[in-house]
Scaffold this motif. Sequence first.
Motif, PDB file in Angstrom:
ATOM      1  N   UNK A  53       0.881  -1.162   0.000  1.00 20.92           N
ATOM      2  CA  UNK A  53       0.000   0.000   0.000  1.00 20.92           C
ATOM      3  C   UNK A  53       0.919   1.211   0.000  1.00 20.92           C
ATOM      4  N   UNK A  54       0.591   2.180  -0.806  1.00 24.79           N
ATOM      5  CA  UNK A  54       1.453   3.339  -0.992  1.00 24.79           C
ATOM      6  C   UNK A  54       0.622   4.605  -0.838  1.00 24.79           C
ATOM      7  N   UNK A  55       0.961   5.403   0.158  1.00 26.55           N
ATOM      8  CA  UNK A  55       0.260   6.670   0.355  1.00 26.55           C
ATOM      9  C   UNK A  55       0.644   7.626  -0.771  1.00 26.55           C
ATOM     10  N   UNK A  56      -0.322   8.278  -1.339  1.00 23.81           N
ATOM     11  CA  UNK A  56      -0.076   9.208  -2.437  1.00 23.81           C
ATOM     12  C   UNK A  56       0.743  10.405  -1.976  1.00 23.81           C
ATOM     13  N   UNK A  57       0.447  10.897  -0.786  1.00 21.91           N
ATOM     14  CA  UNK A  57       1.084  12.128  -0.303  1.00 21.91           C
ATOM     15  C   UNK A  57       1.943  11.810   0.914  1.00 21.91           C
ATOM     16  N   UNK A  58       3.189  11.447   0.651  1.00 21.31           N
ATOM     17  CA  UNK A  58       4.145  11.254   1.727  1.00 21.31           C
ATOM     18  C   UNK A  58       4.633  12.636   2.160  1.00 21.31           C
ATOM     19  N   UNK A  59       5.189  12.723   3.357  1.00 20.98           N
ATOM     20  CA  UNK A  59       5.545  14.032   3.901  1.00 20.98           C
ATOM     21  C   UNK A  59       6.410  14.861   2.959  1.00 20.98           C
ATOM     22  N   UNK A  60       7.437  14.249   2.381  1.00 29.51           N
ATOM     23  CA  UNK A  60       8.339  15.047   1.543  1.00 29.51           C
ATOM     24  C   UNK A  60       8.319  14.640   0.070  1.00 29.51           C
TER      25      UNK A  60
END
Length: 178
Positions: A53-60
């Motif tokens: 699973x991969x979050x679209x909006x990672x912190x950086x």
Amino acid sequence: MSDQERLLIVDDDDQFCFVMERAMRRRGYEVSIAHTQAEALEAARQAPPDLATLDLKLESDSGLKLLPELLTVAPECRVIVLTGYSSIATAVEAIKLGAVNYLCKPADADEILHALDRNSGDVDVEIADNPPSVNRVTWEHIQKVLQEHDGNISATARALGMHRRTLQRKLQKRPVRH
């Protein structure tokens, strides 16, 4: 060597990772967690995941930038993109870049596993009765232009004819519902 499927969760939200890791372990998965692009690639090199699973909006970073790199390291991995900032543009790009599915947060473990397991589209998917609101169309357009400018806020603001800070404020808000 374990016969459990390996699941990599890439998300910068500690609470989400904690809850999802517990839920997936209970369902029999071997789980790794990564909060950054570098951590995700290192985890995939050490033990190539079967699922991710991969979050679209990672912190950086953008998860879209990580997606092709992750699939280069683990080409057999089935990846779904999760996001609280959904848009048609990012959904299309995620699929083009190799994701098998795209889900809006909040999503629970069962929804995620169902999305990872799907191998084909659904011809019976429900079509909305109403067109999207003007605010939703605006959000979608901003996302499309942002994608065209590789996530560059200043270039996107210039292309949209708005002040950079105004665009940043709009991007901090959650997307408008259809």
